[in-house]
Design a protein around this motif. Structure first.
Motif, PDB file in Angstrom:
ATOM      1  N   TRP A  73      -1.637   0.006  -4.187  1.00  0.00           N
ATOM      2  CA  TRP A  73      -1.249  -1.389  -4.400  1.00  0.00           C
ATOM      3  C   TRP A  73      -0.388  -1.511  -5.660  1.00  0.00           C
ATOM      4  O   TRP A  73       0.612  -2.217  -5.674  1.00  0.00           O
ATOM      5  N   ALA A  74      -0.756  -0.816  -6.729  1.00  0.00           N
ATOM      6  CA  ALA A  74       0.001  -0.872  -7.985  1.00  0.00           C
ATOM      7  C   ALA A  74       1.384  -0.241  -7.845  1.00  0.00           C
ATOM      8  O   ALA A  74       2.290  -0.556  -8.616  1.00  0.00           O
ATOM      9  N   CYS A  75       1.548   0.631  -6.868  1.00  0.00           N
ATOM     10  CA  CYS A  75       2.853   1.270  -6.637  1.00  0.00           C
ATOM     11  C   CYS A  75       3.846   0.320  -5.978  1.00  0.00           C
ATOM     12  O   CYS A  75       5.043   0.582  -5.983  1.00  0.00           O
ATOM     13  N   ARG A  76       3.372  -0.755  -5.429  1.00  0.00           N
ATOM     14  CA  ARG A  76       4.269  -1.743  -4.826  1.00  0.00           C
ATOM     15  C   ARG A  76       4.889  -2.555  -5.959  1.00  0.00           C
ATOM     16  O   ARG A  76       4.230  -3.358  -6.597  1.00  0.00           O
ATOM     17  N   ARG A  77       6.151  -2.296  -6.211  1.00  0.00           N
ATOM     18  CA  ARG A  77       6.833  -2.887  -7.356  1.00  0.00           C
ATOM     19  C   ARG A  77       7.792  -3.973  -6.898  1.00  0.00           C
ATOM     20  O   ARG A  77       7.983  -4.205  -5.711  1.00  0.00           O
ATOM     21  N   GLY A  78       8.444  -4.582  -7.871  1.00  0.00           N
ATOM     22  CA  GLY A  78       9.456  -5.588  -7.581  1.00  0.00           C
ATOM     23  C   GLY A  78      10.825  -4.986  -7.318  1.00  0.00           C
ATOM     24  O   GLY A  78      11.754  -5.698  -6.974  1.00  0.00           O
ATOM     25  N   MET A  79      10.941  -3.686  -7.484  1.00  0.00           N
ATOM     26  CA  MET A  79      12.217  -3.003  -7.268  1.00  0.00           C
ATOM     27  C   MET A  79      12.046  -1.957  -6.180  1.00  0.00           C
ATOM     28  O   MET A  79      11.182  -1.074  -6.286  1.00  0.00           O
ATOM     29  N   LEU A  80      12.882  -2.014  -5.186  1.00  0.00           N
ATOM     30  CA  LEU A  80      12.828  -1.056  -4.084  1.00  0.00           C
ATOM     31  C   LEU A  80      13.006   0.368  -4.585  1.00  0.00           C
ATOM     32  O   LEU A  80      12.352   1.298  -4.093  1.00  0.00           O
ATOM     33  N   GLU A  81      13.860   0.564  -5.585  1.00  0.00           N
ATOM     34  CA  GLU A  81      14.101   1.903  -6.124  1.00  0.00           C
ATOM     35  C   GLU A  81      12.816   2.542  -6.637  1.00  0.00           C
ATOM     36  O   GLU A  81      12.626   3.756  -6.496  1.00  0.00           O
ATOM     37  N   LEU A  82      11.942   1.749  -7.219  1.00  0.00           N
ATOM     38  CA  LEU A  82      10.665   2.266  -7.724  1.00  0.00           C
ATOM     39  C   LEU A  82       9.679   2.508  -6.584  1.00  0.00           C
ATOM     40  O   LEU A  82       8.955   3.507  -6.584  1.00  0.00           O
ATOM     41  N   ASP A  83       9.672   1.616  -5.605  1.00  0.00           N
ATOM     42  CA  ASP A  83       8.806   1.812  -4.431  1.00  0.00           C
ATOM     43  C   ASP A  83       9.130   3.134  -3.745  1.00  0.00           C
ATOM     44  O   ASP A  83       8.234   3.871  -3.338  1.00  0.00           O
ATOM     45  N   VAL A  84      10.421   3.433  -3.640  1.00  0.00           N
ATOM     46  CA  VAL A  84      10.868   4.650  -2.960  1.00  0.00           C
ATOM     47  C   VAL A  84      10.418   5.900  -3.713  1.00  0.00           C
ATOM     48  O   VAL A  84      10.190   6.946  -3.112  1.00  0.00           O
ATOM     49  N   LEU A  85      10.263   5.791  -5.012  1.00  0.00           N
ATOM     50  CA  LEU A  85       9.763   6.921  -5.804  1.00  0.00           C
ATOM     51  C   LEU A  85       8.246   7.017  -5.755  1.00  0.00           C
ATOM     52  O   LEU A  85       7.685   8.097  -5.548  1.00  0.00           O
ATOM     53  N   PHE A  86       7.573   5.903  -5.978  1.00  0.00           N
ATOM     54  CA  PHE A  86       6.123   5.915  -6.150  1.00  0.00           C
ATOM     55  C   PHE A  86       5.332   6.120  -4.866  1.00  0.00           C
ATOM     56  O   PHE A  86       4.376   6.896  -4.847  1.00  0.00           O
ATOM     57  N   MET A  87       5.689   5.412  -3.815  1.00  0.00           N
ATOM     58  CA  MET A  87       4.869   5.456  -2.603  1.00  0.00           C
ATOM     59  C   MET A  87       4.770   6.864  -2.004  1.00  0.00           C
ATOM     60  O   MET A  87       3.657   7.341  -1.744  1.00  0.00           O
ATOM     61  N   PRO A  88       5.877   7.580  -1.811  1.00  0.00           N
ATOM     62  CA  PRO A  88       5.740   8.943  -1.280  1.00  0.00           C
ATOM     63  C   PRO A  88       4.996   9.871  -2.247  1.00  0.00           C
ATOM     64  O   PRO A  88       4.247  10.751  -1.810  1.00  0.00           O
ATOM     65  N   PHE A  89       5.189   9.666  -3.541  1.00  0.00           N
ATOM     66  CA  PHE A  89       4.509  10.501  -4.517  1.00  0.00           C
ATOM     67  C   PHE A  89       2.994  10.333  -4.399  1.00  0.00           C
ATOM     68  O   PHE A  89       2.250  11.316  -4.399  1.00  0.00           O
ATOM     69  N   VAL A  90       2.535   9.115  -4.277  1.00  0.00           N
ATOM     70  CA  VAL A  90       1.092   8.866  -4.151  1.00  0.00           C
ATOM     71  C   VAL A  90       0.556   9.472  -2.860  1.00  0.00           C
ATOM     72  O   VAL A  90      -0.504  10.094  -2.850  1.00  0.00           O
ATOM     73  N   GLU A  91       1.295   9.301  -1.777  1.00  0.00           N
ATOM     74  CA  GLU A  91       0.833   9.821  -0.491  1.00  0.00           C
ATOM     75  C   GLU A  91       0.815  11.348  -0.454  1.00  0.00           C
ATOM     76  O   GLU A  91      -0.097  11.940   0.102  1.00  0.00           O
ATOM     77  N   ASP A  92       1.818  11.975  -1.051  1.00  0.00           N
ATOM     78  CA  ASP A  92       1.986  13.421  -0.903  1.00  0.00           C
ATOM     79  C   ASP A  92       1.458  14.257  -2.058  1.00  0.00           C
ATOM     80  O   ASP A  92       1.142  15.426  -1.872  1.00  0.00           O
ATOM     81  N   ALA A  93       1.395  13.695  -3.264  1.00  0.00           N
ATOM     82  CA  ALA A  93       1.121  14.535  -4.434  1.00  0.00           C
ATOM     83  C   ALA A  93      -0.040  14.070  -5.310  1.00  0.00           C
ATOM     84  O   ALA A  93      -0.580  14.871  -6.069  1.00  0.00           O
ATOM     85  N   ASP A 144      -3.209  13.356  -4.965  1.00  0.00           N
ATOM     86  CA  ASP A 144      -4.522  14.006  -4.845  1.00  0.00           C
ATOM     87  C   ASP A 144      -4.564  15.375  -5.520  1.00  0.00           C
ATOM     88  O   ASP A 144      -5.616  15.820  -5.949  1.00  0.00           O
ATOM     89  N   ALA A 145      -3.427  16.038  -5.615  1.00  0.00           N
ATOM     90  CA  ALA A 145      -3.367  17.375  -6.208  1.00  0.00           C
ATOM     91  C   ALA A 145      -3.201  17.343  -7.729  1.00  0.00           C
ATOM     92  O   ALA A 145      -3.265  18.384  -8.375  1.00  0.00           O
ATOM     93  N   LEU A 146      -3.036  16.169  -8.313  1.00  0.00           N
ATOM     94  CA  LEU A 146      -2.864  16.065  -9.762  1.00  0.00           C
ATOM     95  C   LEU A 146      -4.170  16.354 -10.485  1.00  0.00           C
ATOM     96  O   LEU A 146      -5.259  16.103  -9.954  1.00  0.00           O
TER      97      LEU A 146
END
Length: 83
Positions: free
Chosen positions: A12-32, A34-36
């Motif tokens: 939910w916090a990854c949903r930003r007001g800028m699409l450019e940030l959403d495009v960075l954050f959402m895939p990162f959370v989904e793909d990476a 858990d491994a952090l």
């Protein structure tokens, strides 16, 4: 709080007001996320507390983050996107 609820909050916090940030954050959370490591997860959560204009400037290379942990997290996300 359970891990599932925590991850939902992070999504939910990854949903930003800028699409450019959403495009960075959402895939990162989904793909990476858990491994952090625990420290990296904490740094990512702190990164999400930053204002969108600051985040945009850091990710686009217009400005450098003064916080070493956040700067490392920005680099990690960018490196992952570039692969």
């Amino acid at each position: 709080m359970t891990e599932i609820h925590s991850k939902e909050r992070i999504r939910w916090a990854c949903r930003r007001g800028m699409l450019e940030l959403d495009v960075l954050f959402m895939p990162f959370v989904e793909d990476a996320f858990d491994a952090l490591s625990a420290e990296q997860k904490a740094a990512f959560q702190r990164l999400l507390e930053a204002d969108d204009p600051d985040l945009f400037a850091w990710f686009m290379g217009h400005q450098e983050c003064n916080d070493a942990e956040l700067k490392a997290m920005v680099k990690l996300i960018l490196d992952r996107v570039r692969v």
